[in-house]
Design a protein around this motif. Structure first.
Motif, PDB file in Angstrom:
ATOM      1  N   PHE A 182       1.290  -0.810  -0.560  1.00 10.36           N
ATOM      2  CA  PHE A 182      -0.359  -0.305  -0.230  1.00 10.36           C
ATOM      3  C   PHE A 182       0.884   1.614   0.030  1.00 10.36           C
ATOM      4  CE2 PHE A 182      -1.832   3.256   2.451  1.00 10.36           C
ATOM      5  CZ  PHE A 182      -2.845   3.411   1.129  1.00 10.36           C
ATOM      6  N   PRO A 183       1.195   2.279  -0.797  1.00 12.76           N
ATOM      7  CA  PRO A 183       1.915   3.362  -0.718  1.00 12.76           C
ATOM      8  C   PRO A 183       1.857   4.124   0.072  1.00 12.76           C
ATOM      9  CG  PRO A 183       0.421   2.871  -3.161  1.00 12.76           C
ATOM     10  CD  PRO A 183       0.131   2.191  -2.148  1.00 12.76           C
ATOM     11  N   PHE A 184       2.570   4.499   0.136  1.00  9.31           N
ATOM     12  CA  PHE A 184       2.473   5.420   1.488  1.00  9.31           C
ATOM     13  C   PHE A 184       3.917   5.990   1.832  1.00  9.31           C
ATOM     14  CE2 PHE A 184       4.007   1.593   4.495  1.00  9.31           C
ATOM     15  CZ  PHE A 184       4.943   2.287   5.300  1.00  9.31           C
ATOM     16  N   VAL A 185       4.147   7.197   2.441  1.00  9.18           N
ATOM     17  CA  VAL A 185       5.064   8.155   2.910  1.00  9.18           C
ATOM     18  C   VAL A 185       4.535   8.673   4.115  1.00  9.18           C
ATOM     19  CG1 VAL A 185       6.396   9.675   2.633  1.00  9.18           C
ATOM     20  CG2 VAL A 185       5.374   9.259   0.225  1.00  9.18           C
ATOM     21  N   MET A 186       6.338   8.236   4.894  1.00  6.11           N
ATOM     22  CA  MET A 186       6.121   8.780   6.546  1.00  6.11           C
ATOM     23  C   MET A 186       6.760  10.035   6.264  1.00  6.11           C
ATOM     24  SD  MET A 186       7.218   5.739   8.783  1.00  6.11           S
ATOM     25  CE  MET A 186       8.641   5.161   8.102  1.00  6.11           C
ATOM     26  N   GLY A 193      12.020   0.751  12.264  1.00  4.16           N
ATOM     27  CA  GLY A 193      12.295  -1.250  12.046  1.00  4.16           C
ATOM     28  C   GLY A 193      11.312  -0.919  11.050  1.00  4.16           C
ATOM     29  N   ILE A 194      10.782  -0.442  10.209  1.00  2.00           N
ATOM     30  CA  ILE A 194      10.157   0.159   9.210  1.00  2.00           C
ATOM     31  C   ILE A 194      10.772   0.373   8.230  1.00  2.00           C
ATOM     32  CG2 ILE A 194       7.455   0.865   8.236  1.00  2.00           C
ATOM     33  CD1 ILE A 194       7.345  -1.680  10.170  1.00  2.00           C
ATOM     34  N   SER A 195      10.696   0.315   6.534  1.00  2.00           N
ATOM     35  CA  SER A 195      11.503   0.069   5.793  1.00  2.00           C
ATOM     36  C   SER A 195      10.615   0.977   4.745  1.00  2.00           C
ATOM     37  CB  SER A 195      12.336  -0.435   5.575  1.00  2.00           C
ATOM     38  OG  SER A 195      13.550  -0.774   4.032  1.00  2.00           O
ATOM     39  N   ALA A 196      10.471   2.356   4.725  1.00  2.00           N
ATOM     40  CA  ALA A 196       9.477   2.819   4.285  1.00  2.00           C
ATOM     41  C   ALA A 196      10.238   4.230   3.408  1.00  2.00           C
ATOM     42  CB  ALA A 196       8.113   3.309   4.635  1.00  2.00           C
ATOM     43  N   PRO A 197       9.577   4.533   2.224  1.00  2.00           N
ATOM     44  CA  PRO A 197       9.815   6.114   1.853  1.00  2.00           C
ATOM     45  C   PRO A 197       9.634   6.886   3.453  1.00  2.00           C
ATOM     46  CG  PRO A 197       8.516   4.979   0.337  1.00  2.00           C
ATOM     47  CD  PRO A 197       8.721   3.849   1.757  1.00  2.00           C
ATOM     48  N   GLU A 366       3.599   9.692  -5.307  1.00  4.67           N
ATOM     49  CA  GLU A 366       2.649   9.474  -6.694  1.00  4.67           C
ATOM     50  C   GLU A 366       4.079   8.713  -7.362  1.00  4.67           C
ATOM     51  OE1 GLU A 366       1.088  12.542 -10.908  1.00  4.67           O
ATOM     52  OE2 GLU A 366       3.264  12.495  -9.823  1.00  4.67           O
ATOM     53  N   LYS A 367       5.046   8.872  -7.111  1.00  4.59           N
ATOM     54  CA  LYS A 367       6.158   7.706  -8.078  1.00  4.59           C
ATOM     55  C   LYS A 367       5.793   6.103  -7.350  1.00  4.59           C
ATOM     56  CE  LYS A 367       9.455  10.748  -8.566  1.00  4.59           C
ATOM     57  NZ  LYS A 367      11.215  10.674  -8.045  1.00  4.59           N
ATOM     58  N   LEU A 368       5.553   6.156  -6.335  1.00  2.75           N
ATOM     59  CA  LEU A 368       4.937   5.024  -5.780  1.00  2.75           C
ATOM     60  C   LEU A 368       3.576   4.052  -5.907  1.00  2.75           C
ATOM     61  CD1 LEU A 368       5.776   5.853  -2.355  1.00  2.75           C
ATOM     62  CD2 LEU A 368       6.854   4.460  -3.786  1.00  2.75           C
ATOM     63  N   ILE A 369       2.175   5.127  -6.472  1.00  3.53           N
ATOM     64  CA  ILE A 369       1.549   4.691  -7.085  1.00  3.53           C
ATOM     65  C   ILE A 369       1.713   4.154  -8.469  1.00  3.53           C
ATOM     66  CG2 ILE A 369      -1.280   6.023  -8.042  1.00  3.53           C
ATOM     67  CD1 ILE A 369      -1.003   7.374  -5.306  1.00  3.53           C
ATOM     68  N   GLU A 377      13.030   5.278  -1.469  1.00  5.39           N
ATOM     69  CA  GLU A 377      13.718   6.865  -1.228  1.00  5.39           C
ATOM     70  C   GLU A 377      13.657   7.217  -0.069  1.00  5.39           C
ATOM     71  OE1 GLU A 377      13.190   9.290  -4.552  1.00  5.39           O
ATOM     72  OE2 GLU A 377      12.815   7.757  -6.203  1.00  5.39           O
ATOM     73  N   SER A 378      14.615   7.879   0.248  1.00  5.97           N
ATOM     74  CA  SER A 378      14.851   9.209   1.289  1.00  5.97           C
ATOM     75  C   SER A 378      14.829  10.091   1.056  1.00  5.97           C
ATOM     76  CB  SER A 378      15.449   8.863   2.525  1.00  5.97           C
ATOM     77  OG  SER A 378      14.604   7.444   2.998  1.00  5.97           O
ATOM     78  N   MET A 379      14.879  11.266   1.765  1.00  5.00           N
ATOM     79  CA  MET A 379      15.153  12.929   1.440  1.00  5.00           C
ATOM     80  C   MET A 379      14.811  13.119   2.466  1.00  5.00           C
ATOM     81  SD  MET A 379      12.998  15.724  -1.238  1.00  5.00           S
ATOM     82  CE  MET A 379      12.980  14.347  -2.780  1.00  5.00           C
ATOM     83  N   GLN A 380      16.243  14.407   2.545  1.00  8.07           N
ATOM     84  CA  GLN A 380      16.139  15.230   4.213  1.00  8.07           C
ATOM     85  C   GLN A 380      16.097  17.003   3.386  1.00  8.07           C
ATOM     86  OE1 GLN A 380      19.438  13.955   5.954  1.00  8.07           O
ATOM     87  NE2 GLN A 380      18.656  12.980   7.240  1.00  8.07           N
ATOM     88  N   LEU A 381      15.068  17.305   3.639  1.00 17.18           N
ATOM     89  CA  LEU A 381      15.462  18.648   3.093  1.00 17.18           C
ATOM     90  C   LEU A 381      16.617  19.651   3.795  1.00 17.18           C
ATOM     91  CD1 LEU A 381      11.840  19.363   2.570  1.00 17.18           C
ATOM     92  CD2 LEU A 381      12.951  18.452   1.379  1.00 17.18           C
TER      93      LEU A 381
END
Length: 395
Positions: A182-186, A193-197, A366-369, A377-381
């Protein structure tokens, strides 16, 4: 002319194909349609995707489920072909889940603004789900968060942007979303312990910068104060920034200057709930913290707080205790919240791009959908140091 409308998600494609088969008689009235396991194999997708497609058929009364027997085509007279409730004829939408009512925390509003702008540009609808901490429900906040995320999945949302209540939020629910693709971004904080965007500010570098600023102004006795350092990866990253700056400049780190749990209970509930009782508990804890620090044989000359709320609250309590800011104690915050403009002296803090965080989260979602199997992917602003008037120069 460029078409910004989002692509039809897979579950809608499956629904439309099954609907066509039912209307054409390929699946006649009373017949059993393929099981979810069979549909998963046919369409090479997850159970959660095919379940959402079959749920659409149920909403239109094309089918009915019989426990332990399967899903069967209803009689034509029962079909609600014109129904639009929760159906695929609605505008495709995503959901955003907050750990508190949106209006209670300023950063929620800024993140929401960024998400809304990006959704409008990309053609998505937006559903906002927030955790009500004052509903009198006996469930814990994390259990209620778990239920809300379950509702998002069942609602037909294409995906979700989630600001977890805590980095210790339900591993069961988050693992289930990962397992079923299921596509989700934190955003802002990870669940351990959760590997997710994941998208956040560069909290470590931001806190390094503000401690570096204190050191460059001559401070060597610098306290670190957090509401609950290890309840959130964003706060633990800020602690890492504190240590990196102190060690990088060869400034001694002293255990008695470190306070990880300003509030010795559910800090998030006090922070998000903002009730009279919660404020009184926070006030007592802040008084105890200042009495401890200022009573040490060598007292801190500066206090680096992990957010602006703690910094501003400490400024108010310090004033009532006769502690002058910054003459007796320098204070810094983190977040650059709009409320800072109402306080004097002006707080030295770190600005985060919350709106940019929201917009980036939508683009990543949107990329995940479009490709649920896409690599995480991880991103730091980047953050920005805001120099105010709450730091005294000792050089």
């Amino acid at each position: 002319m460029k078409n910004n409308a989002p692509e039809i998600p897979l579950y809608q494609q499956i629904f439309l194909e099954l609907e066509s088969h039912i209307k054409s008689g390929r699946y006649p009235e009373g017949s059993r349609i393929p099981t979810e396991k069979e549909l998963m194999a046919t369409y090479r997708t997850s159970r959660i995707t095919v379940s959402r497609a079959v749920k659409e058929l149920e909403i239109r009364s094309y089918v009915k489920r019989l426990k332990a027997k399967g899903t069967f085509v209803s009689s034509r007279s029962q079909w609600n072909i014109g129904s639009t409730k929760n159906s695929t004829s609605n505008r495709p939408f995503i959901s955003i889940v907050f750990p508190a009512p949106v209006s209670k925390v300023a950063l929620n509003m800024e993140v929401f603004s960024g998400v809304e702008v990006a959704c409008r540009k990309l053609g998505y609808g937006l559903s906002v789900i927030s955790l009500d901490l004052e509903d009198g429900n006996a469930l814990t906040a994390i259990d209620r968060e778990k239920n809300l995320i379950g509702e998002v999945i069942d609602s037909g949302a294409l995906g979700a942007i989630i600001l977890p209540y805590s980095s210790q939020s339900s591993p069961e629910m988050y693992s289930s979303m990962v397992r079923h693709a299921f596509p989700f971004v934190m955003i802002d904080r990870k669940v351990f312990g959760i590997s997710a965007p994941f998208i956040s500010s560069d909290n470590t570098s931001g806190f390094f910068a503000i401690v570096e600023h204190l050191i460059q102004r001559g401070h060597r006795n610098i306290a670190f104060v957090s509401g609950s350092t290890f309840g959130s990866t964003s706060r633990s990253d800020r602690f890492a920034g504190y240590l990196q700056a102190m060690n990088g400049y060869r400034v001694p780190v002293r255990d008695e200057f470190i306070l990880h749990d300003l509030v010795p209970f559910d800090y998030n509930k006090v922070f998000y709930d903002q009730t009279v009782a919660g404020n009184e508990q926070l006030r007592k804890a802040t008084i105890q913290m200042l009495e401890h620090f200022m009573g040490l044989p060598t007292a801190p000359t500066a206090l680096a707080a992990t957010n602006d709320y703690i910094a501003l609250y400490t400024m108010n309590v310090a004033r009532d205790m006769g502690i002058r800011i910054p003459e007796d104690l320098s204070i810094t915050g983190f977040d650059n919240l709009p409320i800072c403009s109402l306080f004097s002296p002006r707080l030295t803090t770190v600005a985060q791009d919350f709106s940019g965080m929201g917009q980036s989260a939508v683009r990543l979602l949107e990329k995940l959908i479009k490709n649920p199997q896409k690599k995480n992917e991880s991103m730091q602003l980047p953050t920005r140091l805001i120099i105010g008037d709450t730091v005294k120069s000792l050089v």
